[in-house]
Design an enzyme around this catalytic site. Sequence first.
Site, PDB file in Angstrom:
ATOM      1  N   ALA A 258     -32.720   2.064 -17.884  1.00 51.83           N
ATOM      2  CA  ALA A 258     -33.181   2.575 -16.590  1.00 51.83           C
ATOM      3  C   ALA A 258     -33.505   4.047 -16.757  1.00 51.83           C
ATOM      4  O   ALA A 258     -32.837   4.772 -17.497  1.00 51.83           O
ATOM      5  CB  ALA A 258     -32.104   2.390 -15.537  1.00 51.83           C
ATOM      6  N   LYS A 259     -34.514   4.483 -16.069  1.00 49.67           N
ATOM      7  CA  LYS A 259     -34.878   5.902 -16.101  1.00 49.67           C
ATOM      8  C   LYS A 259     -33.846   6.685 -15.307  1.00 49.67           C
ATOM      9  O   LYS A 259     -33.450   6.308 -14.212  1.00 49.67           O
ATOM     10  CB  LYS A 259     -36.271   6.119 -15.493  1.00 49.67           C
ATOM     11  CG  LYS A 259     -37.363   5.421 -16.255  1.00 49.67           C
ATOM     12  CD  LYS A 259     -37.561   6.110 -17.578  1.00 49.67           C
ATOM     13  CE  LYS A 259     -38.672   5.438 -18.353  1.00 49.67           C
ATOM     14  NZ  LYS A 259     -38.763   5.898 -19.689  1.00 49.67           N
ATOM     15  N   SER A 260     -33.404   7.791 -15.876  1.00 48.48           N
ATOM     16  CA  SER A 260     -32.371   8.587 -15.217  1.00 48.48           C
ATOM     17  C   SER A 260     -32.860   9.166 -13.883  1.00 48.48           C
ATOM     18  O   SER A 260     -32.065   9.468 -13.017  1.00 48.48           O
ATOM     19  CB  SER A 260     -31.883   9.695 -16.132  1.00 48.48           C
ATOM     20  OG  SER A 260     -32.957  10.559 -16.459  1.00 48.48           O
TER      21      SER A 260
ATOM     22  N   THR B 197     -34.460   7.545 -11.655  1.00 45.93           N
ATOM     23  CA  THR B 197     -34.442   6.514 -10.618  1.00 45.93           C
ATOM     24  C   THR B 197     -33.052   5.946 -10.377  1.00 45.93           C
ATOM     25  O   THR B 197     -32.858   5.166  -9.454  1.00 45.93           O
ATOM     26  CB  THR B 197     -35.381   5.348 -10.970  1.00 45.93           C
ATOM     27  OG1 THR B 197     -34.941   4.761 -12.191  1.00 45.93           O
ATOM     28  CG2 THR B 197     -36.809   5.830 -11.120  1.00 45.93           C
TER      29      THR B 197
END
Length: 136
Positions: A130-132, A134
């Site tokens: 997961a993108k940090s 988001t």
Amino acid sequence: MRGQNLPLALEGALKLKEISYIHAEGYAAGEMKHGPIALIDEAVPVIVLAPHDDLFEKTLGNVEEVMARGGRVVMISDAAGVARLEDRLAFGIAVPRCDQPLLYAIPTQLLAYHVAVLKGTDVDQPRNLAKSVTVE
């Protein structure tokens, strides 16, 4: 890899983990004798970032130690650097001679990408990533 290329080695190792699910570590070549050397054998590929700079000869010494233990070396350097050990490398990747370490990010990321594709992993949707920005 030594000096200013350490962050690129760390990023390359991270990309291998993220998209190909291979455990990888980035570390300075001078730290090899403090643990990682114990892991080297015929089954362990070692990716070396070796710019042709004032630390090149010291890095080659570490490469020689890896080869002496049967480690398979993929060396990223300029053409002259790759030529120094070309007949003994598992694979050599030549980049243009340059003082900008960022150039070494390209082959490390491409290597991670192609390894992931060969393994059949989804490089566009890596699992559990997961993108940090988001995720809190």
